[in-house]
Scaffold this motif. Structure first.
Motif, short mmCIF file in Angstrom:
data_model
loop_
_atom_site.label_atom_id
_atom_site.label_comp_id
_atom_site.label_asym_id
_atom_site.label_seq_id
_atom_site.Cartn_x
_atom_site.Cartn_y
_atom_site.Cartn_z
N TRP A 192 0.81 -1.22 0.00
CA TRP A 192 0.00 0.00 0.00
C TRP A 192 0.85 1.28 0.00
N ALA A 193 2.15 1.18 -0.20
CA ALA A 193 3.02 2.36 -0.06
C ALA A 193 2.71 3.44 -1.09
N ASP A 194 2.42 3.06 -2.34
CA ASP A 194 2.05 4.09 -3.32
C ASP A 194 0.70 4.72 -2.97
N THR A 195 -0.20 3.95 -2.37
CA THR A 195 -1.49 4.49 -1.92
C THR A 195 -1.28 5.53 -0.83
N VAL A 196 -0.39 5.25 0.10
CA VAL A 196 -0.08 6.20 1.16
C VAL A 196 0.54 7.47 0.56
N ALA A 197 1.43 7.30 -0.41
CA ALA A 197 2.03 8.47 -1.07
C ALA A 197 0.96 9.34 -1.72
N ALA A 198 -0.03 8.69 -2.35
CA ALA A 198 -1.09 9.45 -3.00
C ALA A 198 -1.90 10.25 -1.97
N LEU A 199 -2.12 9.68 -0.79
CA LEU A 199 -2.81 10.42 0.27
C LEU A 199 -2.04 11.69 0.62
N LEU A 253 1.64 12.91 -3.25
CA LEU A 253 2.84 12.58 -4.03
C LEU A 253 2.50 11.62 -5.16
N ARG A 254 3.29 11.70 -6.23
CA ARG A 254 3.14 10.73 -7.31
C ARG A 254 3.66 9.37 -6.86
N PRO A 255 3.07 8.29 -7.33
CA PRO A 255 3.59 6.96 -7.01
C PRO A 255 4.96 6.76 -7.63
N VAL A 256 5.74 5.86 -7.04
CA VAL A 256 7.05 5.53 -7.62
C VAL A 256 6.96 4.30 -8.51
N GLY A 257 5.76 3.75 -8.67
CA GLY A 257 5.58 2.61 -9.56
C GLY A 257 5.73 1.27 -8.88
N LEU A 258 5.36 1.18 -7.62
CA LEU A 258 5.45 -0.09 -6.90
C LEU A 258 4.37 -1.05 -7.40
N THR A 259 4.76 -2.31 -7.58
CA THR A 259 3.81 -3.33 -8.03
C THR A 259 3.83 -4.51 -7.07
N PRO A 260 2.68 -4.83 -6.46
CA PRO A 260 2.61 -6.05 -5.65
C PRO A 260 2.46 -7.28 -6.56
N TYR A 261 3.20 -8.33 -6.22
CA TYR A 261 3.12 -9.60 -6.94
C TYR A 261 2.76 -10.71 -5.95
N ALA A 320 9.33 10.73 -12.07
CA ALA A 320 8.87 10.77 -13.46
C ALA A 320 7.78 11.82 -13.59
N PRO A 321 7.59 12.36 -14.80
CA PRO A 321 6.55 13.37 -14.99
C PRO A 321 5.16 12.79 -14.72
N GLY A 322 4.25 13.64 -14.28
CA GLY A 322 2.89 13.19 -14.04
C GLY A 322 2.20 14.11 -13.05
N PRO A 323 0.90 13.87 -12.81
CA PRO A 323 0.18 14.71 -11.86
C PRO A 323 0.67 14.50 -10.44
N GLY A 324 0.54 15.54 -9.63
CA GLY A 324 0.99 15.46 -8.25
C GLY A 324 2.47 15.79 -8.16
N ARG A 325 2.96 15.83 -6.92
CA ARG A 325 4.36 16.14 -6.70
C ARG A 325 5.21 14.90 -6.93
N ALA A 326 6.47 15.09 -7.33
CA ALA A 326 7.37 13.96 -7.55
C ALA A 326 7.59 13.22 -6.24
N ALA A 327 8.13 12.01 -6.36
CA ALA A 327 8.35 11.18 -5.18
C ALA A 327 9.34 11.81 -4.22
#
Length: 376
Positions: free
Chosen positions: A200-207, A210-218, A369-376
Protein backbone atom coordinates in the motif's frame (compact mmCIF):
# COMPACT_ATOMS: atom_id res chain seq x y z
CA UNK A 1 -10.89 18.95 15.35
CA UNK A 2 -9.76 15.87 17.26
CA UNK A 3 -6.79 16.31 19.55
CA UNK A 4 -3.72 14.66 18.04
CA UNK A 5 -1.20 12.31 19.60
CA UNK A 6 2.16 13.97 19.02
CA UNK A 7 5.40 12.24 18.07
CA UNK A 8 8.69 12.99 16.36
CA UNK A 9 8.22 10.26 13.75
CA UNK A 10 5.14 8.42 12.48
CA UNK A 11 5.74 5.06 10.79
CA UNK A 12 2.91 3.84 8.56
CA UNK A 13 3.07 0.05 8.35
CA UNK A 14 3.65 -2.57 11.03
CA UNK A 15 5.49 -5.23 9.11
CA UNK A 16 9.09 -6.09 9.90
CA UNK A 17 10.27 -3.06 7.89
CA UNK A 18 8.12 -0.56 9.75
CA UNK A 19 8.52 -2.07 13.21
CA UNK A 20 12.27 -2.44 12.64
CA UNK A 21 12.66 1.14 11.46
CA UNK A 22 10.57 2.32 14.37
CA UNK A 23 12.69 0.41 16.87
CA UNK A 24 15.96 1.84 15.51
CA UNK A 25 14.62 5.39 15.13
CA UNK A 26 13.20 5.28 18.68
CA UNK A 27 16.75 5.37 20.09
CA UNK A 28 16.72 9.09 19.20
CA UNK A 29 13.07 10.09 18.82
CA UNK A 30 9.47 9.57 19.91
CA UNK A 31 7.96 7.06 17.47
CA UNK A 32 4.42 5.89 16.75
CA UNK A 33 3.87 2.95 14.38
CA UNK A 34 0.44 2.83 12.71
CA UNK A 35 -0.67 -0.61 11.48
CA UNK A 36 -3.88 -1.06 9.49
CA UNK A 37 -4.50 -4.64 10.60
CA UNK A 38 -5.35 -6.01 14.05
CA UNK A 39 -1.81 -7.36 14.53
CA UNK A 40 1.67 -6.46 13.33
CA UNK A 41 3.31 -8.52 10.61
CA UNK A 42 -0.01 -9.68 9.16
CA UNK A 43 0.79 -9.50 5.46
CA UNK A 44 4.19 -10.13 3.80
CA UNK A 45 6.17 -10.58 7.03
CA UNK A 46 4.18 -13.55 8.34
CA UNK A 47 4.02 -15.21 4.90
CA UNK A 48 7.72 -15.12 4.12
CA UNK A 49 9.85 -18.13 3.18
CA UNK A 50 12.00 -17.01 6.13
CA UNK A 51 15.42 -17.75 4.67
CA UNK A 52 18.62 -15.70 4.74
CA UNK A 53 20.50 -16.07 1.44
CA UNK A 54 23.44 -13.72 1.12
CA UNK A 55 23.57 -13.95 -2.68
CA UNK A 56 19.85 -13.33 -3.25
CA UNK A 57 19.07 -10.27 -5.36
CA UNK A 58 21.01 -7.66 -7.30
CA UNK A 59 24.28 -6.04 -6.21
CA UNK A 60 22.54 -3.49 -3.97
CA UNK A 61 20.47 -6.17 -2.27
CA UNK A 62 23.51 -8.38 -1.77
CA UNK A 63 25.22 -5.47 -0.01
CA UNK A 64 22.16 -5.07 2.23
CA UNK A 65 22.10 -8.82 2.94
CA UNK A 66 25.74 -8.75 3.99
CA UNK A 67 25.15 -5.71 6.19
CA UNK A 68 22.18 -7.37 7.92
CA UNK A 69 23.91 -10.67 8.70
CA UNK A 70 25.85 -9.56 11.82
CA UNK A 71 22.63 -8.32 13.45
CA UNK A 72 20.73 -11.47 12.54
CA UNK A 73 23.55 -13.50 14.09
CA UNK A 74 23.88 -11.35 17.22
CA UNK A 75 20.58 -9.46 17.59
CA UNK A 76 21.45 -7.26 20.54
CA UNK A 77 18.35 -5.84 22.20
CA UNK A 78 16.07 -8.13 20.19
CA UNK A 79 17.00 -11.67 21.25
CA UNK A 80 19.53 -13.42 23.44
CA UNK A 81 20.58 -15.79 20.64
CA UNK A 82 21.01 -15.89 16.89
CA UNK A 83 17.96 -15.50 14.70
CA UNK A 84 19.57 -17.80 12.13
CA UNK A 85 19.77 -21.58 12.03
CA UNK A 86 21.61 -23.71 9.46
CA UNK A 87 19.74 -24.66 6.30
CA UNK A 88 21.81 -24.29 3.14
CA UNK A 89 20.58 -23.55 -0.36
CA UNK A 90 20.84 -25.95 -3.31
CA UNK A 91 20.31 -24.41 -6.73
CA UNK A 92 19.64 -26.87 -9.53
CA UNK A 93 19.55 -26.43 -13.29
CA UNK A 94 18.30 -28.36 -16.27
CA UNK A 95 20.27 -27.95 -19.48
CA UNK A 96 18.09 -24.99 -20.49
CA UNK A 97 18.66 -23.31 -17.10
CA UNK A 98 22.46 -23.38 -16.95
CA UNK A 99 22.75 -19.77 -18.18
CA UNK A 100 20.48 -18.68 -15.31
CA UNK A 101 22.74 -20.55 -12.87
CA UNK A 102 25.81 -18.87 -14.41
CA UNK A 103 24.19 -15.45 -13.97
CA UNK A 104 23.36 -16.15 -10.31
CA UNK A 105 26.93 -17.26 -9.59
CA UNK A 106 28.42 -14.17 -11.21
CA UNK A 107 29.75 -12.04 -8.34
CA UNK A 108 28.37 -14.42 -5.69
CA UNK A 109 30.37 -15.50 -2.65
CA UNK A 110 30.13 -18.54 -0.40
CA UNK A 111 28.50 -20.67 -3.07
CA UNK A 112 30.16 -23.32 -5.22
CA UNK A 113 29.24 -25.62 -8.07
CA UNK A 114 28.76 -29.25 -7.10
CA UNK A 115 28.25 -32.41 -9.14
CA UNK A 116 24.65 -33.48 -9.80
CA UNK A 117 25.32 -36.64 -7.79
CA UNK A 118 26.32 -34.53 -4.79
CA UNK A 119 23.13 -32.52 -5.18
CA UNK A 120 21.11 -35.73 -4.96
CA UNK A 121 23.02 -36.68 -1.81
CA UNK A 122 21.94 -33.38 -0.22
CA UNK A 123 18.29 -33.67 -1.34
CA UNK A 124 17.72 -37.42 -1.69
CA UNK A 125 14.42 -37.32 -3.61
CA UNK A 126 15.93 -35.11 -6.32
CA UNK A 127 15.59 -36.72 -9.76
CA UNK A 128 19.04 -37.27 -11.27
CA UNK A 129 17.81 -37.55 -14.87
CA UNK A 130 17.73 -34.15 -16.54
CA UNK A 131 19.85 -32.49 -13.86
CA UNK A 132 22.64 -30.69 -15.72
CA UNK A 133 24.27 -28.59 -12.98
CA UNK A 134 23.97 -27.55 -9.37
CA UNK A 135 25.46 -25.16 -6.82
CA UNK A 136 25.44 -25.22 -3.02
CA UNK A 137 25.46 -22.26 -0.60
CA UNK A 138 26.04 -23.87 2.82
CA UNK A 139 25.66 -20.65 4.84
CA UNK A 140 22.05 -20.00 3.78
CA UNK A 141 19.97 -20.07 6.95
CA UNK A 142 16.43 -20.17 8.26
CA UNK A 143 15.31 -16.92 9.94
CA UNK A 144 13.13 -16.99 13.04
CA UNK A 145 10.83 -14.29 11.69
CA UNK A 146 8.44 -14.22 14.63
CA UNK A 147 11.26 -13.84 17.14
CA UNK A 148 12.75 -11.06 14.99
CA UNK A 149 9.46 -9.18 14.65
CA UNK A 150 8.38 -9.55 18.28
CA UNK A 151 11.87 -8.66 19.49
CA UNK A 152 11.88 -5.49 17.41
CA UNK A 153 8.42 -4.57 18.70
CA UNK A 154 9.61 -5.09 22.27
CA UNK A 155 12.70 -2.95 21.63
CA UNK A 156 10.51 -0.19 20.17
CA UNK A 157 8.34 -0.17 23.28
CA UNK A 158 11.32 -0.27 25.65
CA UNK A 159 12.60 2.84 23.88
CA UNK A 160 9.29 4.61 24.50
CA UNK A 161 7.69 3.92 21.13
CA UNK A 162 4.02 3.11 20.54
CA UNK A 163 2.38 0.61 18.18
CA UNK A 164 -1.25 1.29 17.28
CA UNK A 165 -3.11 -1.50 15.44
CA UNK A 166 -6.38 -1.22 13.54
CA UNK A 167 -5.13 2.20 12.45
CA UNK A 168 -5.47 2.38 8.68
CA UNK A 169 -4.57 5.90 7.57
CA UNK A 170 -7.51 7.55 5.83
CA UNK A 171 -6.04 11.02 5.40
CA UNK A 172 -2.47 12.30 5.43
CA UNK A 173 -1.49 15.95 5.01
CA UNK A 174 1.26 18.32 6.09
CA UNK A 175 0.46 21.59 7.85
CA UNK A 176 2.37 23.80 10.23
CA UNK A 177 5.55 21.78 9.90
CA UNK A 178 3.97 18.42 10.77
CA UNK A 179 2.29 15.47 9.05
CA UNK A 180 -1.23 14.77 10.31
CA UNK A 181 -2.46 11.17 9.92
CA UNK A 182 -6.14 10.48 10.53
CA UNK A 183 -7.12 6.93 11.53
CA UNK A 184 -10.01 5.12 13.21
CA UNK A 185 -7.84 4.99 16.33
CA UNK A 186 -7.32 8.73 16.45
CA UNK A 187 -5.22 11.47 14.91
CA UNK A 188 -1.43 11.46 15.02
CA UNK A 189 1.05 14.20 14.17
CA UNK A 190 4.81 14.33 13.64
CA UNK A 191 7.33 16.29 11.56
CA UNK A 192 8.46 13.08 9.85
CA UNK A 193 6.39 10.26 8.39
CA UNK A 194 7.97 6.98 7.28
CA UNK A 195 6.03 5.23 4.53
CA UNK A 196 6.59 1.53 5.29
CA UNK A 197 3.17 0.44 4.03
CA UNK A 198 4.35 -2.44 1.85
CA UNK A 199 1.91 -3.16 -0.98
CA UNK A 200 0.00 0.00 0.00
CA UNK A 201 3.02 2.36 -0.06
CA UNK A 202 2.05 4.09 -3.32
CA UNK A 203 -1.49 4.49 -1.92
CA UNK A 204 -0.08 6.20 1.16
CA UNK A 205 2.03 8.47 -1.07
CA UNK A 206 -1.09 9.45 -3.00
CA UNK A 207 -2.81 10.42 0.27
CA UNK A 208 0.14 12.76 0.87
CA UNK A 209 -0.25 14.28 -2.59
CA UNK A 210 2.84 12.58 -4.03
CA UNK A 211 3.14 10.73 -7.31
CA UNK A 212 3.59 6.96 -7.01
CA UNK A 213 7.05 5.53 -7.62
CA UNK A 214 5.58 2.61 -9.56
CA UNK A 215 5.45 -0.09 -6.90
CA UNK A 216 3.81 -3.33 -8.03
CA UNK A 217 2.61 -6.05 -5.65
CA UNK A 218 3.12 -9.60 -6.94
CA UNK A 219 1.43 -12.67 -5.50
CA UNK A 220 3.65 -15.50 -4.24
CA UNK A 221 1.97 -18.79 -3.21
CA UNK A 222 3.13 -21.73 -1.10
CA UNK A 223 1.85 -25.08 0.13
CA UNK A 224 2.79 -27.50 2.90
CA UNK A 225 3.20 -31.11 1.82
CA UNK A 226 3.74 -34.17 4.02
CA UNK A 227 7.34 -35.38 4.16
CA UNK A 228 8.02 -38.23 1.73
CA UNK A 229 7.56 -41.64 3.34
CA UNK A 230 10.72 -42.97 4.93
CA UNK A 231 12.64 -39.67 4.90
CA UNK A 232 13.62 -37.27 7.65
CA UNK A 233 13.70 -33.94 5.82
CA UNK A 234 14.80 -31.76 8.72
CA UNK A 235 18.40 -31.33 7.55
CA UNK A 236 17.72 -31.02 3.82
CA UNK A 237 18.61 -27.68 2.20
CA UNK A 238 16.26 -25.30 0.50
CA UNK A 239 16.14 -26.33 -3.14
CA UNK A 240 15.40 -23.86 -5.94
CA UNK A 241 15.44 -24.14 -9.70
CA UNK A 242 17.94 -21.78 -11.34
CA UNK A 243 15.15 -20.26 -13.43
CA UNK A 244 13.11 -19.93 -10.21
CA UNK A 245 10.17 -22.00 -11.45
CA UNK A 246 9.74 -23.51 -7.97
CA UNK A 247 11.47 -23.84 -4.62
CA UNK A 248 11.04 -26.12 -1.62
CA UNK A 249 12.35 -26.23 1.93
CA UNK A 250 11.81 -28.27 5.09
CA UNK A 251 9.25 -26.75 7.43
CA UNK A 252 8.53 -28.36 10.82
CA UNK A 253 9.05 -31.91 9.54
CA UNK A 254 7.19 -31.28 6.28
CA UNK A 255 8.06 -29.65 2.96
CA UNK A 256 7.01 -26.17 1.97
CA UNK A 257 6.80 -25.89 -1.81
CA UNK A 258 6.23 -22.68 -3.77
CA UNK A 259 5.56 -22.32 -7.51
CA UNK A 260 7.64 -19.11 -7.28
CA UNK A 261 4.72 -17.36 -8.94
CA UNK A 262 4.86 -13.65 -9.60
CA UNK A 263 1.49 -12.39 -10.79
CA UNK A 264 0.87 -8.64 -10.58
CA UNK A 265 -2.15 -7.85 -8.39
CA UNK A 266 -3.72 -4.94 -6.55
CA UNK A 267 -2.89 -4.55 -2.83
CA UNK A 268 -5.13 -6.97 -0.89
CA UNK A 269 -5.15 -9.79 1.65
CA UNK A 270 -3.64 -12.36 -0.69
CA UNK A 271 -4.80 -15.91 -1.25
CA UNK A 272 -3.41 -18.58 -3.62
CA UNK A 273 -4.71 -19.15 -7.12
CA UNK A 274 -5.44 -22.89 -7.19
CA UNK A 275 -4.43 -23.35 -10.84
CA UNK A 276 -1.15 -21.46 -10.37
CA UNK A 277 -0.40 -23.53 -7.28
CA UNK A 278 -1.20 -26.79 -9.07
CA UNK A 279 1.07 -25.90 -12.00
CA UNK A 280 3.91 -25.06 -9.62
CA UNK A 281 3.49 -28.29 -7.67
CA UNK A 282 3.65 -30.15 -10.99
CA UNK A 283 6.97 -28.48 -11.83
CA UNK A 284 8.30 -29.50 -8.42
CA UNK A 285 6.99 -33.04 -8.92
CA UNK A 286 8.86 -33.32 -12.23
CA UNK A 287 12.13 -32.55 -10.41
CA UNK A 288 11.77 -35.19 -7.69
CA UNK A 289 11.17 -38.92 -7.46
CA UNK A 290 8.18 -38.87 -5.09
CA UNK A 291 4.66 -37.82 -6.10
CA UNK A 292 2.67 -35.02 -4.52
CA UNK A 293 -0.16 -36.88 -2.80
CA UNK A 294 -1.68 -34.26 -0.54
CA UNK A 295 -1.59 -30.55 0.23
CA UNK A 296 -2.01 -29.94 3.95
CA UNK A 297 -2.51 -26.19 3.63
CA UNK A 298 -1.67 -23.32 1.31
CA UNK A 299 -1.38 -19.55 1.46
CA UNK A 300 -0.13 -16.55 -0.49
CA UNK A 301 1.55 -13.24 0.24
CA UNK A 302 2.49 -10.10 -1.67
CA UNK A 303 6.02 -9.18 -2.67
CA UNK A 304 6.11 -5.53 -3.72
CA UNK A 305 8.80 -4.33 -6.13
CA UNK A 306 9.90 -1.01 -7.58
CA UNK A 307 10.44 -1.01 -11.36
CA UNK A 308 14.18 -1.69 -10.94
CA UNK A 309 13.57 -4.32 -8.23
CA UNK A 310 15.61 -2.34 -5.69
CA UNK A 311 14.08 -1.00 -2.45
CA UNK A 312 13.03 2.65 -2.23
CA UNK A 313 14.56 4.23 0.88
CA UNK A 314 15.10 7.89 1.66
CA UNK A 315 13.44 11.28 2.01
CA UNK A 316 11.21 12.56 -0.76
CA UNK A 317 12.61 15.54 -2.64
CA UNK A 318 9.09 16.89 -3.14
CA UNK A 319 7.56 16.74 0.34
CA UNK A 320 9.37 17.78 3.49
CA UNK A 321 9.59 15.06 6.10
CA UNK A 322 8.16 12.28 3.91
CA UNK A 323 10.42 9.23 4.04
CA UNK A 324 10.11 6.19 1.77
CA UNK A 325 10.81 2.68 3.10
CA UNK A 326 9.20 0.45 0.51
CA UNK A 327 9.71 -1.89 -2.43
CA UNK A 328 11.61 -4.58 -0.50
CA UNK A 329 10.13 -7.30 -2.73
CA UNK A 330 11.09 -10.76 -1.56
CA UNK A 331 14.01 -9.44 0.49
CA UNK A 332 12.17 -7.59 3.25
CA UNK A 333 12.86 -9.88 6.20
CA UNK A 334 16.54 -10.49 5.56
CA UNK A 335 17.30 -6.86 4.73
CA UNK A 336 15.22 -5.42 7.61
CA UNK A 337 18.13 -4.87 10.03
CA UNK A 338 20.21 -3.05 7.40
CA UNK A 339 17.34 -0.90 6.14
CA UNK A 340 16.14 -0.15 9.69
CA UNK A 341 19.59 1.13 10.61
CA UNK A 342 19.76 3.16 7.39
CA UNK A 343 16.33 4.69 8.05
CA UNK A 344 17.41 5.67 11.57
CA UNK A 345 20.62 7.23 10.24
CA UNK A 346 18.89 9.26 7.54
CA UNK A 347 15.98 10.38 9.72
CA UNK A 348 18.46 11.53 12.39
CA UNK A 349 20.49 13.40 9.76
CA UNK A 350 23.71 11.51 10.37
CA UNK A 351 26.04 9.77 7.97
CA UNK A 352 24.81 6.33 6.93
CA UNK A 353 26.75 3.24 7.95
CA UNK A 354 26.13 1.78 4.48
CA UNK A 355 28.39 2.72 1.54
CA UNK A 356 27.32 5.84 -0.30
CA UNK A 357 26.89 3.85 -3.54
CA UNK A 358 24.25 1.69 -1.83
CA UNK A 359 22.46 4.70 -0.31
CA UNK A 360 22.29 6.37 -3.74
CA UNK A 361 20.96 3.20 -5.35
CA UNK A 362 18.07 3.19 -2.86
CA UNK A 363 17.20 6.91 -3.18
CA UNK A 364 13.59 7.50 -4.33
CA UNK A 365 14.77 10.35 -6.57
CA UNK A 366 15.90 7.74 -9.11
CA UNK A 367 12.24 6.89 -9.80
CA UNK A 368 10.93 10.42 -10.29
CA UNK A 369 8.87 10.77 -13.46
CA UNK A 370 6.55 13.37 -14.99
CA UNK A 371 2.89 13.19 -14.04
CA UNK A 372 0.18 14.71 -11.86
CA UNK A 373 0.99 15.46 -8.25
CA UNK A 374 4.36 16.14 -6.70
CA UNK A 375 7.37 13.96 -7.55
CA UNK A 376 8.35 11.18 -5.18
Amino acid sequence: MAEATMADVLVIGGGVAGVGAGAFIAADARVVVLEREAAIGYHATSRSAAVYIRNYGNATLRALNASAEPFLTEPEGVSDRSLLSPRGQLMIAREDETSALDAYLDGASGIARIAPEDAVALFPILRREGLAAAAHEPAASDIDVDRLLQGLARLLRVRGGLIVTGAAVGALARSGGAWRAETRQGVFEAPVVVNAAGAWADTVAALAGLRPVGLTPYRRSAAILPAPDGFNVSRWPLIVSAAETFYAKPEAGRLMVSPADEDAVEPHDAWPDEMVLAEGLHRYEQAVTTPVTRVERSWAGLRTFAPDRTPVVGFSAAAEGFFWLAGQGGYGVQTAPALSRLAADLVAGRAAALPETVVRALDPARLAAPGPGRAA
